[in-house]
Design a protein around this motif. Structure first.
Motif, PDB file in Angstrom:
ATOM      1  N   UNK A  70      -8.436   6.599   9.323  1.00  0.00           N
ATOM      2  CA  UNK A  70      -8.024   5.229   9.587  1.00  0.00           C
ATOM      3  C   UNK A  70      -7.324   4.639   8.361  1.00  0.00           C
ATOM      4  N   UNK A  71      -7.884   4.952   7.175  1.00  0.00           N
ATOM      5  CA  UNK A  71      -7.306   4.449   5.926  1.00  0.00           C
ATOM      6  C   UNK A  71      -5.887   4.980   5.737  1.00  0.00           C
TER       7      UNK A  71
ATOM      8  N   UNK B 245     -15.055   7.243   2.208  1.00  0.00           N
ATOM      9  CA  UNK B 245     -14.605   6.700   3.485  1.00  0.00           C
ATOM     10  C   UNK B 245     -15.221   7.423   4.673  1.00  0.00           C
TER      11      UNK B 245
ATOM     12  N   UNK C  44      -3.504   3.350   8.140  1.00  0.00           N
ATOM     13  CA  UNK C  44      -3.246   1.977   7.718  1.00  0.00           C
ATOM     14  C   UNK C  44      -2.267   1.949   6.556  1.00  0.00           C
ATOM     15  N   UNK C  45      -2.520   2.859   5.591  1.00  0.00           N
ATOM     16  CA  UNK C  45      -1.650   2.909   4.416  1.00  0.00           C
ATOM     17  C   UNK C  45      -0.217   3.226   4.819  1.00  0.00           C
TER      18      UNK C  45
END
Lengths: 110, 571
Positions: free
Chosen positions: A22-23, A16, A26-27
């Protein structure tokens, strides 16, 4: 099984790169919304909806390397599919506690 | 990174999962488009034309399996690999994914290396599928082009080979080629004399390589027949042409027939074809005609034998000819139709007018659905009065009045040349330079043929015309003719042509002088040679063509005149 599979999460970070933060964001926001909806669905004894949401959480938790949490969602999904929501082994608060620990661990990585 | 980036659609309702997948795919150097549910996935498929689709199974609005079915059905023959994304573990669930049109699946948690390997594998497969489609389309285009070329060539071929008179009422025929081109050839043309030449040929093999030899064959057949050449000359010419142009091992089985309506006889040359049947009208009996020669295009000119067989044919007698495709046609068990079955049709026939159709129907019924494996050709020719087939159609397209009108020519044939050479085409060629006479070439040919045969056979060879009264005498006549030719010493026939212009048009005077003893013509001349015995010399026929006929000297000189009028021609 582990809270976070560390070797996998290193690979994920490599993959990533700067989008890893960001991941994680988001999660986390996705989980919080879905966990609330899952709790409501279980309280309302809505087996199909419970199965759908726990299935989704199981998948995304597995992808973020949260193996224990993914297993907890899997247990809920399995019961929901057999329409035996009352027989979920752990109380729902266990799921919420584990989620908080995963969230903390993930945020530590940032 | 990849050589050619692909466009990859990721359809997953879970945003974090989409982020991870997109990161993997982008790292490989591909382009990414995303959808959040099945409905969006189908829409994205139509707008983004992805090369590969990663499709989550469980999605809101429309699940992955439904979306896969829709996408696969609109893709048609294009290949769009679909990889299902699933955390399903159950074997039946996974199998269901493939049944609904998926090509593969990827289980969660996603493994970067496995996904990359799958994308690469499907990318190779797509490329191969695309190449295959391209090549298939290319082959299909080439084939279409080739068929078009063949159709154009076929039109040229048909113009050359079908210029004849197969449509006359005494002929029934069926040509049934195995492919676009026919290796069988069927030609018929009227001679200037009114007789008819018929040729049935079967070239080695079938299709274009077999048909191509038919072009020169037909050109020679029609050209030489129209100019008045005899079968003998035409067969020799065709044989030497085919020998020259066909590859070794290729030849043409041929039967050529000269059918004379006036003499009610046929002259047959057969090489390499199956037996033909001659059906007698009165008795219903069948006589078989067998090949006595090798096919055309095999022997050199020196070795070629143009010897023919003669048969007398009464009115309504029929000749049946066919290529070996009839006898060698097979049914679905692989049995040959064979000559016995063919003969059975003749034996069982009640109405000779239906025999031709009976043969066609029986052969077609026999082969049934098994399909044919050779060209098949069938021809029936019936002996009819000449009036039934009409006048010979001579090409009048050339100018009328111009050309040579004031000239004289002598042409003398001697010795062996007299025995072997047919002077009629040469003489007809010269006369045809007078355009008005070109239009009369049928009558002129008959006239010259009768005069020449009288001068040679009755004059030089001294044969009696009385013999030709019946069929038995006919054979005797030809036997005597052979003998007389062998023992013949010096002898000559001289033609003198004289053409003069007249006010109205022109006057042709033809004087034929032979070296024979002549005959007692005084007295017979007064009553126009109508007595019995002179009909053998064809004199009534000659008189019907020309304006005057006169015997001179000892009866070894005959002089005929024929006038033509420009006015008459213009009408």
């Amino acid at each position: 099984m582990a809270r976070l599979n560390m070797s996998q999460i290193d690979e994920l970070k490599d993959l990533m790169e700067e989008a890893f933060a960001d991941l994680v964001e988001t999660y986390i926001s996705d989980c919080e919304e879905k966990i609330t909806r899952l709790r409501d669905a279980i309280e309302a004894s809505d087996a199909p909806l419970s199965a759908e949401i726990s299935h989704s959480l199981k998948g995304s938790s597995a992808n973020i390397c949260a193996e224990d949490l993914s297993e907890l969602f899997k247990a809920i999904e399995d019961q929901a599919r057999q329409d035996t929501l009352s027989q979920i082994p752990q109380p729902f608060s266990d799921v919420q506690d584990e989620y908080q620990r995963v969230k903390g661990a993930l945020q530590n990585l940032l | 990174m990849v050589d050619v980036p692909l466009n990859i659609l990721i359809a997953d309702d879970n945003k974090s999962d989409r982020l991870i997948l997109a990161a993997i795919v982008k790292k490989m150097g591909h382009k990414v488009c995303v959808a959040e549910d099945g409905v969006q996935a189908v829409a994205q498929y139509h707008s983004e034309k992805p090369d590969i689709i990663l499709l989550d199974v469980m999605m809101p609005n429309m699940n992955g399996q439904e979306a896969a079915l829709k996408i696969k059905s609109s893709a048609g023959e294009d290949m769009v690999p679909i990889i299902f994304l699933t955390s399903l573990q159950d074997a039946t669930d996974l199998a269901k994914c493939l049944d609904s049109g998926g090509d593969d699946f990827l289980t969660k948690p996603y493994n970067k290396i496995i996904l990359q390997a799958k994308i690469n594998a499907f990318s190779r497969m797509s490329k191969m599928h695309y190449t295959l489609q391209q090549q298939r389309d290319l082959i299909s285009d080439h084939n279409e082009h080739m068929v078009h070329e063949q159709e154009v060539a076929k039109a040229v071929y048909d113009n050359v080979t079908h210029a004849g008179c197969l449509n006359l009422p005494n002929i029934k025929h069926m040509l049934s080629p195995f492919s676009v081109f026919n290796g069988d050839v069927l030609l018929a043309a009227r001679k200037p004399s009114g007789s008819m030449h018929i040729l049935l040929g079967d070239f080695t093999g079938h299709g274009l390589p077999a048909a191509i030899g038919a072009m020169p064959l037909a050109e020679i057949f029609y050209g030489m027949t129209a100019k008045g050449f005899l079968m003998d000359d035409i067969l020799r010419e065709i044989n030497s042409k085919l020998k020259k142009i066909l590859p070794i091992g290729y030849f043409c089985c041929v039967c050529m027939v000269n059918l004379s309506f006036r003499k009610q006889q046929i002259e047959v040359w057969m090489g390499g074809l199956p037996d033909f049947y001659l059906l007698r009208h009165d008795t219903g009996q069948v006589e078989k005609l067998a090949s006595t020669h090798l096919p055309l295009g095999v022997l050199s000119s020196q070795g070629f034998d143009s010897k023919t067989q003669r048969f007398s044919l009464r009115r309504n007698d029929r000749l049946f000819m066919w290529s070996d495709g009839i006898i060698e046609s097979r049914n679905d068990q692989g049995d040959l139709f064979g000559e016995t079955r063919l003969m059975d049709i003749f034996n069982g026939n009640q109405d000779q007018d239906h025999l031709f159709d009976d043969i066609v129907n029986t052969v077609n019924g026999f082969t049934g659905e098994s399909g044919k494996d050779d060209d098949t050709t069938l021809l029936e020719v019936k002996m009819v009065p000449e009036a039934d087939v009409g006048e010979v159609d001579i090409d009048m397209s050339r100018g009328m009045i111009t050309g040579p009108t004031d000239w004289n020519m002598r042409y003398t044939l001697r010795g062996d040349t007299l025995k072997t050479f047919n002077p009629l085409p040469v003489m007809l060629g010269i006369l045809s330079d007078v355009p008005a006479l070109h239009g009369l070439s049928g009558q002129l040919y008959t006239l010259m043929a009768e005069l020449f045969s009288n001068a040679f056979e009755h004059g030089v060879l001294g044969l009696s015309s009385d013999l030709k009264k019946d069929a038995k005498g006919f054979a005797e006549y030809y036997a005597q003719r052979e003998l007389a030719m062998k023992s013949m010493g010096d002898g000559q026939v001289m033609f003198e042509f004289d053409h003069q212009p007249t006010k109205a048009g022109g006057l042709l005077t033809l004087t034929v002088t032979d070296s024979g003893d002549g005959f007692d013509y005084v007295g017979k001349q007064a009553n126009q040679f109508s007595e019995a015995g002179y009909s053998g010399r064809g004199i009534p026929l000659i008189v019907s063509i020309c304006d005057s006929l006169e015997y001179l000297g000892q009866g070894n000189i005959v002089k005929v005149t024929l006038s033509w009028s420009a006015k008459g021609l213009e009408e």
